[in-house]
Design a protein around this motif. Structure first.
Motif, PDB file in Angstrom:
ATOM      1  N   LYS A   1       0.837  -1.222   0.000  1.00 36.48           N
ATOM      2  CA  LYS A   1       0.000   0.000   0.000  1.00 36.48           C
ATOM      3  C   LYS A   1       0.859   1.255   0.000  1.00 36.48           C
TER       4      LYS A   1
ATOM      5  N   THR B   1      -3.109   6.448   7.483  1.00 40.43           N
ATOM      6  CA  THR B   1      -3.440   6.615   8.905  1.00 40.43           C
ATOM      7  C   THR B   1      -2.343   5.996   9.772  1.00 40.43           C
ATOM      8  N   GLY B   2      -1.665   4.944   9.261  1.00 40.49           N
ATOM      9  CA  GLY B   2      -0.529   4.374  10.002  1.00 40.49           C
ATOM     10  C   GLY B   2       0.559   5.439  10.186  1.00 40.49           C
TER      11      GLY B   2
ATOM     12  N   LEU C   1      -0.526   8.134  12.659  1.00 37.67           N
ATOM     13  CA  LEU C   1      -0.417   7.634  14.040  1.00 37.67           C
ATOM     14  C   LEU C   1       1.046   7.572  14.476  1.00 37.67           C
ATOM     15  N   ARG C   2       1.931   7.122  13.567  1.00 42.51           N
ATOM     16  CA  ARG C   2       3.357   7.048  13.932  1.00 42.51           C
ATOM     17  C   ARG C   2       3.925   8.441  14.187  1.00 42.51           C
TER      18      ARG C   2
ATOM     19  N   MET D   1      -0.167  -0.092  19.137  1.00 38.07           N
ATOM     20  CA  MET D   1       0.271  -0.434  17.777  1.00 38.07           C
ATOM     21  C   MET D   1       1.276  -1.578  17.798  1.00 38.07           C
TER      22      MET D   1
ATOM     23  N   LYS E   1      -3.064  -4.429  17.202  1.00 38.15           N
ATOM     24  CA  LYS E   1      -4.519  -4.182  17.245  1.00 38.15           C
ATOM     25  C   LYS E   1      -4.847  -2.808  16.670  1.00 38.15           C
TER      26      LYS E   1
ATOM     27  N   ILE F   1      -6.426   1.015  16.497  1.00 38.53           N
ATOM     28  CA  ILE F   1      -6.608   2.192  17.356  1.00 38.53           C
ATOM     29  C   ILE F   1      -8.089   2.611  17.280  1.00 38.53           C
TER      30      ILE F   1
ATOM     31  N   VAL G   1      -8.465   8.021  15.136  1.00 38.87           N
ATOM     32  CA  VAL G   1      -8.067   7.962  13.723  1.00 38.87           C
ATOM     33  C   VAL G   1      -8.834   9.018  12.908  1.00 38.87           C
TER      34      VAL G   1
ATOM     35  N   GLY H   1      -4.592   2.347   4.292  1.00 41.37           N
ATOM     36  CA  GLY H   1      -4.802   1.851   5.667  1.00 41.37           C
ATOM     37  C   GLY H   1      -6.052   2.438   6.304  1.00 41.37           C
TER      38      GLY H   1
ATOM     39  N   ARG I   1     -10.498   1.065   7.934  1.00 38.04           N
ATOM     40  CA  ARG I   1      -9.972  -0.211   8.405  1.00 38.04           C
ATOM     41  C   ARG I   1     -11.096  -1.125   8.894  1.00 38.04           C
TER      42      ARG I   1
ATOM     43  N   GLN J   1     -15.508   2.894  10.196  1.00 34.98           N
ATOM     44  CA  GLN J   1     -14.690   3.948   9.567  1.00 34.98           C
ATOM     45  C   GLN J   1     -15.158   4.228   8.130  1.00 34.98           C
TER      46      GLN J   1
ATOM     47  N   ARG K   1      10.282  -0.905  11.475  1.00 36.72           N
ATOM     48  CA  ARG K   1       9.110  -0.595  12.305  1.00 36.72           C
ATOM     49  C   ARG K   1       9.005  -1.576  13.470  1.00 36.72           C
TER      50      ARG K   1
ATOM     51  N   ARG L   1      -1.750  -8.605  13.235  1.00 32.85           N
ATOM     52  CA  ARG L   1      -2.175  -7.636  12.207  1.00 32.85           C
ATOM     53  C   ARG L   1      -2.967  -8.340  11.110  1.00 32.85           C
TER      54      ARG L   1
END
Ligand code: ADP
Length: 217
Positions: free
Chosen positions: A14, A32-33, A36-37, A54, A58, A60, A65, A86, A89, A93, A163, A174
């Motif tokens: 992706k 969105t990953g 969040l990071r 993360m 699981k 968030i 988000v 992402g 999800r 959403q 990561r 995941r």
């Protein structure tokens, strides 16, 4: 303005395909990953909470988000289009995204499903590392994708990082979360979704995506 969703299990490419699409079509990449990071990097109390969750693989909470997503959309509101990587999800959403787009007189133009099996995904994840600066992705377990110098990006000479959630144990969660929460979106978008075989190499996958998106303007 176009809205394109990339729907895929972990390691289907992706991030890599989003970069290629954005460079070719002048769209904005919304991962969105990554959002969040970025929050985790700030080391706020929210960031620390996110980090712990993360690392387990699981999802968030939707509200967190969605807030990050809305900020990003607001920041980039004059763009030609968005690639959602992402996100959404889960079904909730997807419903919230429909609402946000409706409020902006916009809609989803394409949903591209990057299909990948469990074993191929696992092998890609365990050796994966990326450049801290330009985001280029390498794989230390696949000869063709190793960096020329250990730990250094071929393109910009910056250092590479791995990561925290790219290990076998977190990957298993995941993938399970993906099967349970995200895969049902294929049915949700059944009238519009198009499937691409992501076991093929990066350029071939991108050719398939281009044939769906058409010629850039
Ligand atoms: P990948 O798809 O390769 O697993 P991402 O970078 O998309 O990686 O996501 C990493 C982690 O960030 C997920 O495992 C999850 O904890 C969190 N995350 C990312 N996007 C979402 C989202 N839309 N909703 C909830 N959690 C998310």
């Amino acid at each position: 303005m176009k809205n394109i969703i990339l729907l895929a299990p972990p390691a289907a490419g992706k991030g890599t395909q989003s970069k290629l699409i954005c460079d070719t079509y002048n769209f904005i990449h919304i991962s969105t990953g990554d959002l969040l990071r970025e929050e985790v990097k700030k080391e706020t109390s929210l960031g620390l909470e996110l980090k712990a969750k993360m690392e387990t693989g699981k999802l968030i909470e939707d509200s967190i988000v969605i807030d990050l997503l809305k900020n990003k959309l607001e920041e980039c509101k004059n763009s030609d289009g968005f690639i959602y990587d992402g996100f959404p999800r889960n079904i909730k959403q997807a419903e919230l995204l429909d609402e946000i787009l409706r409020e902006n007189n916009s809609k989803i133009d394409e949903v591209i499903y990057l299909d990948l099996d469990y074993e191929t995904a696992k092998n890609r994840i365990v050796g994966r590392c990326s450049c801290t600066k330009c985001g280029e992705v390498y794989n230390t377990l696949i000869d063709m994708q190793k960096p020329k110098k250990d730990g250094i990006c071929d393109k910009c000479n910056s250092s590479l990082y791995k990561r925290n959630d790219d290990n076998e144990e977190t990957f298993k969660t995941r993938f399970e979360v993906y099967e349970k929460e995200t895969k049902p979106l294929i049915k949700y978008y059944e009238n519009i979704v198009k499937k691409v075989d992501s076991t093929k190499d990066t350029n071939m996958v991108f050719e398939d995506i281009k044939s769906i998106l058409g010629e850039p303007k």
